[in-house]
Design a protein around this motif. Structure first.
Motif, PDB file in Angstrom:
ATOM      1  N   LEU A   1       0.691  -1.218   0.291  1.00 42.27           N
ATOM      2  CA  LEU A   1       0.021   0.027   0.025  1.00 42.27           C
ATOM      3  C   LEU A   1       1.003   1.324  -0.046  1.00 42.27           C
ATOM      4  CD1 LEU A   1      -2.769  -1.261   2.590  1.00 42.27           C
ATOM      5  CD2 LEU A   1      -3.079  -0.858   0.174  1.00 42.27           C
ATOM      6  N   ASP A   2       2.117   1.386   0.577  1.00 41.04           N
ATOM      7  CA  ASP A   2       2.932   2.320   0.774  1.00 41.04           C
ATOM      8  C   ASP A   2       3.410   2.314  -0.628  1.00 41.04           C
ATOM      9  OD1 ASP A   2       2.955   3.744   3.147  1.00 41.04           O
ATOM     10  OD2 ASP A   2       4.314   2.202   4.195  1.00 41.04           O
ATOM     11  N   ALA A   3       3.861   1.484  -1.329  1.00 40.15           N
ATOM     12  CA  ALA A   3       4.281   1.620  -2.672  1.00 40.15           C
ATOM     13  C   ALA A   3       3.255   2.156  -3.582  1.00 40.15           C
ATOM     14  CB  ALA A   3       4.738   0.167  -3.311  1.00 40.15           C
ATOM     15  N   GLN A   4       2.135   1.886  -3.437  1.00 43.36           N
ATOM     16  CA  GLN A   4       1.135   2.677  -4.311  1.00 43.36           C
ATOM     17  C   GLN A   4       0.492   3.943  -3.824  1.00 43.36           C
ATOM     18  OE1 GLN A   4      -2.025  -0.469  -5.009  1.00 43.36           O
ATOM     19  NE2 GLN A   4      -3.554   0.894  -5.827  1.00 43.36           N
ATOM     20  N   GLY A   5       1.355   4.334  -2.754  1.00 44.43           N
ATOM     21  CA  GLY A   5       0.878   5.568  -2.564  1.00 44.43           C
ATOM     22  C   GLY A   5      -0.349   5.943  -1.453  1.00 44.43           C
ATOM     23  N   TRP A   6      -0.736   4.693  -1.192  1.00 43.95           N
ATOM     24  CA  TRP A   6      -1.807   4.782   0.088  1.00 43.95           C
ATOM     25  C   TRP A   6      -1.362   4.639   1.253  1.00 43.95           C
ATOM     26  CZ3 TRP A   6      -6.043   0.968  -2.210  1.00 43.95           C
ATOM     27  CH2 TRP A   6      -6.462   1.503  -3.401  1.00 43.95           C
ATOM     28  N   SER A   7      -0.905   5.912   1.829  1.00 44.66           N
ATOM     29  CA  SER A   7      -0.210   5.762   3.118  1.00 44.66           C
ATOM     30  C   SER A   7      -1.192   5.642   4.183  1.00 44.66           C
ATOM     31  CB  SER A   7       0.612   7.031   3.218  1.00 44.66           C
ATOM     32  OG  SER A   7      -0.154   8.372   3.131  1.00 44.66           O
ATOM     33  N   LYS A   8      -2.339   6.213   4.065  1.00 46.45           N
ATOM     34  CA  LYS A   8      -3.473   6.219   5.094  1.00 46.45           C
ATOM     35  C   LYS A   8      -3.750   4.616   5.321  1.00 46.45           C
ATOM     36  CE  LYS A   8      -7.687   8.480   6.830  1.00 46.45           C
ATOM     37  NZ  LYS A   8      -8.745   9.250   6.467  1.00 46.45           N
ATOM     38  N   ALA A   9      -4.224   3.927   4.358  1.00 44.80           N
ATOM     39  CA  ALA A   9      -4.346   2.595   4.422  1.00 44.80           C
ATOM     40  C   ALA A   9      -3.191   1.825   4.872  1.00 44.80           C
ATOM     41  CB  ALA A   9      -4.901   2.168   2.866  1.00 44.80           C
ATOM     42  N   ALA A  10      -2.086   1.995   4.570  1.00 36.58           N
ATOM     43  CA  ALA A  10      -0.814   1.433   5.160  1.00 36.58           C
ATOM     44  C   ALA A  10      -0.603   1.463   6.511  1.00 36.58           C
ATOM     45  CB  ALA A  10       0.406   1.906   4.310  1.00 36.58           C
ATOM     46  N   ARG A  11      -0.884   2.431   6.982  1.00 35.18           N
ATOM     47  CA  ARG A  11      -0.837   2.798   8.448  1.00 35.18           C
ATOM     48  C   ARG A  11      -1.976   2.044   9.243  1.00 35.18           C
ATOM     49  NH1 ARG A  11      -0.428   7.782   8.118  1.00 35.18           N
ATOM     50  NH2 ARG A  11      -2.364   8.526   8.356  1.00 35.18           N
ATOM     51  N   ALA A  12      -3.295   1.917   8.558  1.00 30.90           N
ATOM     52  CA  ALA A  12      -4.208   1.038   9.137  1.00 30.90           C
ATOM     53  C   ALA A  12      -3.886  -0.243   9.294  1.00 30.90           C
ATOM     54  CB  ALA A  12      -5.374   1.506   8.456  1.00 30.90           C
ATOM     55  N   ALA A  13      -3.080  -0.814   8.017  1.00 26.94           N
ATOM     56  CA  ALA A  13      -2.712  -2.068   8.183  1.00 26.94           C
ATOM     57  C   ALA A  13      -1.665  -2.405   9.297  1.00 26.94           C
ATOM     58  CB  ALA A  13      -2.130  -2.408   6.736  1.00 26.94           C
ATOM     59  N   ARG A  14      -0.819  -1.561   9.343  1.00 25.12           N
ATOM     60  CA  ARG A  14       0.266  -1.879  10.354  1.00 25.12           C
ATOM     61  C   ARG A  14      -0.160  -1.867  11.734  1.00 25.12           C
ATOM     62  NH1 ARG A  14       3.656   1.191   6.434  1.00 25.12           N
ATOM     63  NH2 ARG A  14       5.145  -0.330   5.612  1.00 25.12           N
ATOM     64  N   TRP A  15      -1.091  -1.111  11.985  1.00 25.83           N
ATOM     65  CA  TRP A  15      -1.531  -0.980  13.379  1.00 25.83           C
ATOM     66  C   TRP A  15      -2.699  -1.985  13.542  1.00 25.83           C
ATOM     67  CZ3 TRP A  15       0.669   0.833  17.430  1.00 25.83           C
ATOM     68  CH2 TRP A  15       1.760   1.922  17.090  1.00 25.83           C
ATOM     69  N   HIS A  16      -3.450  -2.409  12.578  1.00 28.94           N
ATOM     70  CA  HIS A  16      -4.626  -3.453  12.594  1.00 28.94           C
ATOM     71  C   HIS A  16      -5.342  -3.485  13.898  1.00 28.94           C
ATOM     72  CE1 HIS A  16      -0.596  -5.461  12.977  1.00 28.94           C
ATOM     73  NE2 HIS A  16      -1.121  -6.267  13.857  1.00 28.94           N
ATOM     74  N   THR A  17      -5.733  -2.301  14.610  1.00 26.48           N
ATOM     75  CA  THR A  17      -6.258  -2.337  15.733  1.00 26.48           C
ATOM     76  C   THR A  17      -7.123  -3.026  16.232  1.00 26.48           C
ATOM     77  OG1 THR A  17      -5.577  -0.104  15.584  1.00 26.48           O
ATOM     78  CG2 THR A  17      -7.181  -0.568  17.485  1.00 26.48           C
ATOM     79  N   SER A  18      -8.320  -3.199  15.402  1.00 29.40           N
ATOM     80  CA  SER A  18      -9.333  -4.164  15.710  1.00 29.40           C
ATOM     81  C   SER A  18      -8.957  -5.552  16.002  1.00 29.40           C
ATOM     82  CB  SER A  18     -10.575  -4.166  14.792  1.00 29.40           C
ATOM     83  OG  SER A  18     -10.097  -4.605  13.488  1.00 29.40           O
ATOM     84  N   THR A  19      -8.066  -6.154  15.317  1.00 29.54           N
ATOM     85  CA  THR A  19      -7.677  -7.367  15.273  1.00 29.54           C
ATOM     86  C   THR A  19      -6.868  -7.530  16.241  1.00 29.54           C
ATOM     87  OG1 THR A  19      -7.287  -7.422  12.875  1.00 29.54           O
ATOM     88  CG2 THR A  19      -6.762  -9.278  14.030  1.00 29.54           C
ATOM     89  N   ARG A  20      -6.094  -6.587  17.022  1.00 30.15           N
ATOM     90  CA  ARG A  20      -5.391  -6.646  18.298  1.00 30.15           C
ATOM     91  C   ARG A  20      -6.396  -6.557  19.573  1.00 30.15           C
ATOM     92  NH1 ARG A  20       0.166  -4.087  18.208  1.00 30.15           N
ATOM     93  NH2 ARG A  20       0.688  -3.391  16.216  1.00 30.15           N
ATOM     94  N   LEU A  21      -7.426  -5.610  19.257  1.00 32.71           N
ATOM     95  CA  LEU A  21      -8.364  -5.819  20.261  1.00 32.71           C
ATOM     96  C   LEU A  21      -9.073  -7.097  20.380  1.00 32.71           C
ATOM     97  CD1 LEU A  21      -9.798  -2.266  19.756  1.00 32.71           C
ATOM     98  CD2 LEU A  21      -8.429  -2.954  21.724  1.00 32.71           C
ATOM     99  N   HIS A  22      -9.419  -7.949  19.351  1.00 31.77           N
ATOM    100  CA  HIS A  22      -9.873  -9.262  19.194  1.00 31.77           C
ATOM    101  C   HIS A  22      -9.002 -10.181  20.039  1.00 31.77           C
ATOM    102  CE1 HIS A  22     -11.345 -12.578  16.659  1.00 31.77           C
ATOM    103  NE2 HIS A  22     -12.046 -12.686  17.719  1.00 31.77           N
ATOM    104  N   ALA A  23      -7.902  -9.979  19.781  1.00 24.27           N
ATOM    105  CA  ALA A  23      -6.705 -11.191  20.371  1.00 24.27           C
ATOM    106  C   ALA A  23      -6.658 -10.657  22.075  1.00 24.27           C
ATOM    107  CB  ALA A  23      -5.657 -10.634  19.945  1.00 24.27           C
TER     108      ALA A  23
END
Length: 299
Positions: free
Chosen positions: A247-269
């Motif tokens: 996503l970073d390579a595509q210029g989608w920095s906001k989506a890349a940041r969401a992927a790296r933090w994957h907050t909801s999946t962490r909360l699920h864990a």
């Protein structure tokens, strides 16, 4: 729009499979075609399908067990029409499902995906409101009424923050899904991986709030078993970090940041930790803690 292909990769409970098929037969819009690909050996199943006597229904039984991903691939190769749904063998189509998704596609010709309205049921068929599903609906799913078209980085960011899709209810545009295909490196998170691939290739999604599908959530599912042990989060972590780089390579920095933090999946864990501790799954506790507390860039 042409006939809707309904693909049913099957393995598991025969009575739930039969309930699923009956829900398809009860559609108000008759313009559909069902193909069941049986990856098991449960007795009586071929005979039950033979008795249906409906030329819209095709039943196939694999000679050897293919497993989840390879059976999906086989189903994908059997699609004959422009749009298809890869349904779960324990989910239920409400009578208006086919009519709803066909109307959505008529309003947005050429859309890559359709996500219609879904409610969650338990193993007995009762409607339930789980913490995970209420969180999806209230925190992560887009706010809208009626029907909306989404695409690009906006949709990718939304899904990577919290995956609010219900894979068995999604309608897919056949040519694009075949072009990209299912990945070998993911299984439980296969749906999100494929959707992000489609969005990066320029795909779009129609979301429609018309309730027309029941997604069955119960503790015997593959995702439930691997979640409790923490195994599924190993796969999830690898996916989120690898897709962030793309996503970073595509210029989608906001989506890349969401992927790296994957907050909801962490909360699920984190929500699974008490159960893992109570059941004495030491390895599971360790995996869940590591996943929930890892930094955004660590592998």
């Amino acid at each position: 729009m042409t006939t809707l292909d309904i693909l049913l990769p099957y393995y598991g409970d025969v009575s739930l499979l039969q309930a699923t098929v009956r829900s398809i037969l009860a559609q108000t819009d008759p313009d559909w075609r069902l193909t069941v690909v049986d990856d098991g050996r449960e007795p009586g199943v071929p005979e039950w399908f033979a008795e249906l006597d409906d030329d819209r229904v095709t039943y196939l039984r694999n000679e050897v067990n293919l497993g989840i991903t390879n059976n999906y691939r086989k189903c994908l190769g059997l699609i004959e029409h422009e749009y298809a749904v890869m349904m779960g063998p324990d989910d239920i189509m409400l009578p208006n499902y086919v009519a709803t998704v066909r109307a959505a596609l008529a309003a947005h010709p050429g859309a890559t995906l359709v996500q219609p309205g879904v409610e969650v049921i338990d193993g007995s068929g009762a409607v339930v409101h789980t913490l995970a599903d209420e969180t999806k609906r209230r925190l992560y799913a887009p706010r809208f009424q009626g029907r909306r078209l989404m695409q690009g980085e906006e949709l990718a960011t939304s899904l990577l923050r919290g995956n609010w899709l219900y894979f068995p209810s999604l309608v897919w545009r056949t040519d694009l899904v075949r072009e990209i295909g299912f990945r070998d490196d993911v299984e439980i998170i296969q749906d999100l991986a494929l959707v992000i691939d489609l969005l990066q290739a320029g795909g779009s999604m129609v979301i429609d709030d018309t309730l027309c599908f029941q997604y069955r959530r119960h503790t015997s599912s593959a995702s439930a078993r691997t979640a409790a042990s923490g195994v599924r989060f190993i796969e999830a972590r690898q996916f989120f970090l690898s897709v962030a780089d793309r996503l970073d390579a595509q210029g989608w920095s906001k989506a890349a940041r969401a992927a790296r933090w994957h907050t909801s999946t962490r909360l699920h864990a984190i929500t699974l930790l008490p159960g893992a501790v109570k059941s004495g799954q030491r390895a599971g506790v360790k995996r869940l803690l590591k996943f929930a507390t890892a930094t955004a860039k660590s592998r």
